[in-house]
Design a protein around this motif. Sequence first.
Motif, PDB file in Angstrom:
ATOM      1  N   GLY A  11       0.856  -1.184   0.000  1.00 22.63           N
ATOM      2  CA  GLY A  11       0.000   0.000   0.000  1.00 22.63           C
ATOM      3  C   GLY A  11       0.892   1.233   0.000  1.00 22.63           C
ATOM      4  N   TYR A  12       0.337   2.343   0.488  1.00 24.73           N
ATOM      5  CA  TYR A  12       1.074   3.615   0.461  1.00 24.73           C
ATOM      6  C   TYR A  12       2.417   3.485   1.199  1.00 24.73           C
ATOM      7  CZ  TYR A  12      -3.329   5.496  -1.144  1.00 24.73           C
ATOM      8  OH  TYR A  12      -4.472   5.730  -1.879  1.00 24.73           O
ATOM      9  N   ALA A  13       2.383   2.891   2.398  1.00 27.06           N
ATOM     10  CA  ALA A  13       3.603   2.835   3.207  1.00 27.06           C
ATOM     11  C   ALA A  13       4.583   1.780   2.688  1.00 27.06           C
ATOM     12  CB  ALA A  13       3.240   2.547   4.664  1.00 27.06           C
ATOM     13  N   ASN A  36       2.601  -8.997  -1.589  1.00 27.15           N
ATOM     14  CA  ASN A  36       1.310  -8.294  -1.560  1.00 27.15           C
ATOM     15  C   ASN A  36       0.211  -9.221  -2.061  1.00 27.15           C
ATOM     16  OD1 ASN A  36       0.039  -5.656  -0.984  1.00 27.15           O
ATOM     17  ND2 ASN A  36      -0.609  -5.795  -3.127  1.00 27.15           N
ATOM     18  N   ARG A  44      -6.450   3.313  -1.971  1.00 30.61           N
ATOM     19  CA  ARG A  44      -7.551   3.163  -1.007  1.00 30.61           C
ATOM     20  C   ARG A  44      -8.344   4.449  -0.821  1.00 30.61           C
ATOM     21  NH1 ARG A  44      -6.121   0.951   4.767  1.00 30.61           N
ATOM     22  NH2 ARG A  44      -8.339   0.753   5.175  1.00 30.61           N
ATOM     23  N   VAL A  77      -0.020 -13.310   3.019  1.00 33.94           N
ATOM     24  CA  VAL A  77       0.719 -13.808   4.179  1.00 33.94           C
ATOM     25  C   VAL A  77      -0.309 -14.342   5.172  1.00 33.94           C
ATOM     26  CG1 VAL A  77       2.194 -13.151   6.129  1.00 33.94           C
ATOM     27  CG2 VAL A  77       2.638 -12.228   3.847  1.00 33.94           C
ATOM     28  N   ALA A 105       0.897  -4.049   6.458  1.00 34.44           N
ATOM     29  CA  ALA A 105      -0.300  -4.752   5.982  1.00 34.44           C
ATOM     30  C   ALA A 105      -1.575  -3.910   6.060  1.00 34.44           C
ATOM     31  CB  ALA A 105      -0.479  -6.056   6.758  1.00 34.44           C
ATOM     32  N   ASP A 274      -0.967   2.055   8.528  1.00 33.53           N
ATOM     33  CA  ASP A 274      -2.089   1.779   9.431  1.00 33.53           C
ATOM     34  C   ASP A 274      -1.782   0.616  10.374  1.00 33.53           C
ATOM     35  OD1 ASP A 274      -3.404   3.715   8.026  1.00 33.53           O
ATOM     36  OD2 ASP A 274      -5.056   2.443   7.330  1.00 33.53           O
ATOM     37  N   SER A 289      -3.835   7.039   8.409  1.00 28.53           N
ATOM     38  CA  SER A 289      -4.027   8.002   7.320  1.00 28.53           C
ATOM     39  C   SER A 289      -2.806   7.954   6.410  1.00 28.53           C
ATOM     40  CB  SER A 289      -4.143   9.424   7.888  1.00 28.53           C
ATOM     41  OG  SER A 289      -2.938   9.747   8.560  1.00 28.53           O
ATOM     42  N   CYS A 290      -2.986   8.457   5.196  1.00 27.00           N
ATOM     43  CA  CYS A 290      -1.832   8.575   4.294  1.00 27.00           C
ATOM     44  C   CYS A 290      -0.836   9.579   4.843  1.00 27.00           C
ATOM     45  CB  CYS A 290      -2.294   9.032   2.915  1.00 27.00           C
ATOM     46  SG  CYS A 290      -3.139   7.752   2.035  1.00 27.00           S
ATOM     47  N   LYS A 357      -7.805  18.734  -2.816  1.00 28.78           N
ATOM     48  CA  LYS A 357      -7.767  17.316  -2.437  1.00 28.78           C
ATOM     49  C   LYS A 357      -7.327  16.446  -3.606  1.00 28.78           C
ATOM     50  CE  LYS A 357      -9.362  13.375  -0.342  1.00 28.78           C
ATOM     51  NZ  LYS A 357     -10.001  12.680   0.705  1.00 28.78           N
TER      52      LYS A 357
HETATM   53  C1  LIG Z   1     -12.486   5.238   1.406  1.00 29.07           C
HETATM   54  C2  LIG Z   1     -11.247   5.705   2.111  1.00 29.07           C
HETATM   55  C3  LIG Z   1     -10.864   7.038   2.014  1.00 29.07           C
HETATM   56  C4  LIG Z   1      -9.707   7.475   2.657  1.00 29.07           C
HETATM   57  N1  LIG Z   1      -9.360   8.780   2.540  1.00 29.07           N
HETATM   58  C5  LIG Z   1      -8.226   9.207   3.115  1.00 29.07           C
HETATM   59  C6  LIG Z   1      -7.800  10.558   2.960  1.00 29.07           C
HETATM   60  O1  LIG Z   1      -8.463  11.378   2.318  1.00 29.07           O
HETATM   61  N2  LIG Z   1      -6.631  10.938   3.534  1.00 29.07           N
HETATM   62  C7  LIG Z   1      -5.861  10.064   4.257  1.00 29.07           C
HETATM   63  O2  LIG Z   1      -4.797  10.459   4.758  1.00 29.07           O
HETATM   64  N3  LIG Z   1      -6.244   8.777   4.422  1.00 29.07           N
HETATM   65  C8  LIG Z   1      -7.400   8.321   3.875  1.00 29.07           C
HETATM   66  N4  LIG Z   1      -7.782   7.027   4.030  1.00 29.07           N
HETATM   67  C9  LIG Z   1      -6.935   6.125   4.844  1.00 29.07           C
HETATM   68  C10 LIG Z   1      -5.779   5.597   3.988  1.00 29.07           C
HETATM   69  O3  LIG Z   1      -6.276   4.967   2.845  1.00 29.07           O
HETATM   70  C11 LIG Z   1      -4.938   4.621   4.811  1.00 29.07           C
HETATM   71  O4  LIG Z   1      -4.510   5.270   5.976  1.00 29.07           O
HETATM   72  C12 LIG Z   1      -3.744   4.152   3.987  1.00 29.07           C
HETATM   73  O5  LIG Z   1      -4.191   3.360   2.914  1.00 29.07           O
HETATM   74  C13 LIG Z   1      -2.759   3.360   4.848  1.00 29.07           C
HETATM   75  O6  LIG Z   1      -1.708   2.932   4.037  1.00 29.07           O
HETATM   76  P1  LIG Z   1      -0.981   1.550   4.337  1.00 29.07           P
HETATM   77  O7  LIG Z   1       0.148   1.447   3.379  1.00 29.07           O
HETATM   78  O8  LIG Z   1      -0.692   1.422   5.778  1.00 29.07           O
HETATM   79  O9  LIG Z   1      -2.073   0.420   4.049  1.00 29.07           O
HETATM   80  P2  LIG Z   1      -2.870   0.041   2.706  1.00 29.07           P
HETATM   81  O10 LIG Z   1      -2.904   1.156   1.761  1.00 29.07           O
HETATM   82  O11 LIG Z   1      -4.151  -0.540   3.189  1.00 29.07           O
HETATM   83  O12 LIG Z   1      -1.992  -1.134   2.097  1.00 29.07           O
HETATM   84  C14 LIG Z   1      -1.868  -2.382   2.732  1.00 29.07           C
HETATM   85  C15 LIG Z   1      -1.452  -3.413   1.701  1.00 29.07           C
HETATM   86  O13 LIG Z   1      -1.176  -4.642   2.369  1.00 29.07           O
HETATM   87  C16 LIG Z   1      -1.758  -5.714   1.660  1.00 29.07           C
HETATM   88  N5  LIG Z   1      -2.014  -6.801   2.601  1.00 29.07           N
HETATM   89  C17 LIG Z   1      -2.780  -6.752   3.716  1.00 29.07           C
HETATM   90  N6  LIG Z   1      -2.756  -7.942   4.346  1.00 29.07           N
HETATM   91  C18 LIG Z   1      -1.944  -8.728   3.611  1.00 29.07           C
HETATM   92  C19 LIG Z   1      -1.511 -10.077   3.740  1.00 29.07           C
HETATM   93  N7  LIG Z   1      -1.920 -10.845   4.769  1.00 29.07           N
HETATM   94  N8  LIG Z   1      -0.696 -10.601   2.811  1.00 29.07           N
HETATM   95  C20 LIG Z   1      -0.273  -9.836   1.766  1.00 29.07           C
HETATM   96  N9  LIG Z   1      -0.652  -8.551   1.587  1.00 29.07           N
HETATM   97  C21 LIG Z   1      -1.475  -8.009   2.499  1.00 29.07           C
HETATM   98  C22 LIG Z   1      -3.033  -5.112   1.069  1.00 29.07           C
HETATM   99  O14 LIG Z   1      -3.486  -5.878  -0.040  1.00 29.07           O
HETATM  100  C23 LIG Z   1      -2.540  -3.720   0.671  1.00 29.07           C
HETATM  101  O15 LIG Z   1      -1.978  -3.722  -0.620  1.00 29.07           O
HETATM  102  C24 LIG Z   1      -8.931   6.557   3.409  1.00 29.07           C
HETATM  103  C25 LIG Z   1      -9.310   5.216   3.490  1.00 29.07           C
HETATM  104  C26 LIG Z   1     -10.464   4.785   2.857  1.00 29.07           C
HETATM  105  C27 LIG Z   1     -10.847   3.333   2.949  1.00 29.07           C
END
Ligand SMILES: Cc1cc2nc3c(=O)[nH]c(=O)nc-3n(C[C@H](O)[C@H](O)[C@H](O)COP(=O)(O)OP(=O)(O)OC[C@H]3O[C@@H](n4cnc5c(N)ncnc54)[C@H](O)[C@@H]3O)c2cc1C
Length: 370
Positions: A11-13, A36, A44, A77, A105, A274, A289-290, A357
């Motif tokens: 994901g983003y991180a 992934n 997201r 995973v 994740a 997250d 959050s992102c 935005k």
């Molecule tokens: C509808 C919506 C709107 C949003 N709007 C905003 C906004 O405007 N501003 C903001 O800051 N934040 C927003 N957010 C929150 C933001 O999307 C999250 O905080 C952000 O995606 C977190 O990034 P991440 O990399 O931690 O996780 P994610 O982006 O969720 O990425 C996690 C990745 O891990 C993978 N994964 C998970 N479990 C496993 C596993 N067991 N095995 C292999 N792969 C796995 C997933 O497939 C995914 O690719 C929003 C969220 C939603 C749902």
Amino acid sequence: MSHRIVVVGAGYAGLLATKRLARKLRRGDVTITLVNASDRFVERVRLHQFAAGQPWSAASLRRQLSGTPVQLVVARVTEIDPTGRRVCLDVAPGAIGYDTLVYAAGSRARLDEVPGAAEHAYAVADLEQATRLRHRVAEIASGGTVAVVGGGLTGLETAAELAESCPGLRVRLFTGADDVGSGLAPRARTHLRRALDRLDVSVHPRSVVAAVREDGLDIRGGASFAADAVVWTTGFRAPELAREAGFATDGSGRMLVDATLRSLSHPEVYAVGDAAAGVSVTGAPSRMSCQAALPMGRGVADVVAARLTGREPGPVRIGYAFTNISLGRRDGVVQFTRADDRPRGFALTGRAAAVFKEAVVRSTIRSEAG
Ligand SMILES: Cc1cc2nc3c(=O)[nH]c(=O)nc-3n(C[C@H](O)[C@H](O)[C@H](O)COP(=O)(O)OP(=O)(O)OC[C@H]3O[C@@H](n4cnc5c(N)ncnc54)[C@H](O)[C@@H]3O)c2cc1C
């Protein structure tokens, strides 16, 4: 043997961390594997738009990683084994060993909060759930009702998007709070209320949902409402993987980490986004959050690269600049905040906020270049 870095989650991180690690460390000194669940990068922050029926595309991870030595493994995973230092996969090769693990994740909807939500509610927290909702929304006849539960940012954005994209539907928003937008300064809050009125979203304050049924929901205290779909947006929870593996976690399943994003229980493990309870500039846990995920993704790469090259890294700074709420495609609220997430007096509203935005969301993708 080269040092094996495994990143779980693109994901983003996780994607940002992976690309930056690949840039910072020498091929031969390390191998970097990104695991992934799909071969696509899911934006997201646009899933509420997708659920409301808008066009969608998801970038290819292979393309994102082309030219880097990163090995992409498309697998889920299923378990992390901290003693054997390996992650177990649902497909061949079955498991991958690590010397350093970056846990990224993400999070999922809290569908276990009330009876019936897991069985009957829809969500927008991941692509599968948003796809289910998209299909359901397309089926509901004009005059039908969608109930959105949760007055946080995701609930507000989802209600507004559905109301704008599907004008034949009645959209109700249920929140246990006294009002929506309580974290905003007065001008932004007033704009938010007006925008929801303009979109004809009925807001039900002080309405704690006690149960979800196939055909609606029940409010604590006795009232019931019929709905053709109930969308659950009351917040996110990290996956169970970290807790089940015995890593130190908080009540939401997020890995507890120090200021360098290193696990408090397992020093060869880091967590970001997250899935991590990072420490923000005030000392409070990071907000899912992102705005937190991106500095964590960048920061963890710098920390891991420093430690692998014999330097001691400084803390990773997680701070905030604004709360960014889209209210359909042509309206929004951008509440500028202090680094500790408290609102400043200044906010953008209306079309200017929508343009702001959209620019932020696009720049988020560009920042994935590392
Ligand atoms: C509808 C919506 C709107 C949003 N709007 C905003 C906004 O405007 N501003 C903001 O800051 N934040 C927003 N957010 C929150 C933001 O999307 C999250 O905080 C952000 O995606 C977190 O990034 P991440 O990399 O931690 O996780 P994610 O982006 O969720 O990425 C996690 C990745 O891990 C993978 N994964 C998970 N479990 C496993 C596993 N067991 N095995 C292999 N792969 C796995 C997933 O497939 C995914 O690719 C929003 C969220 C939603 C749902």
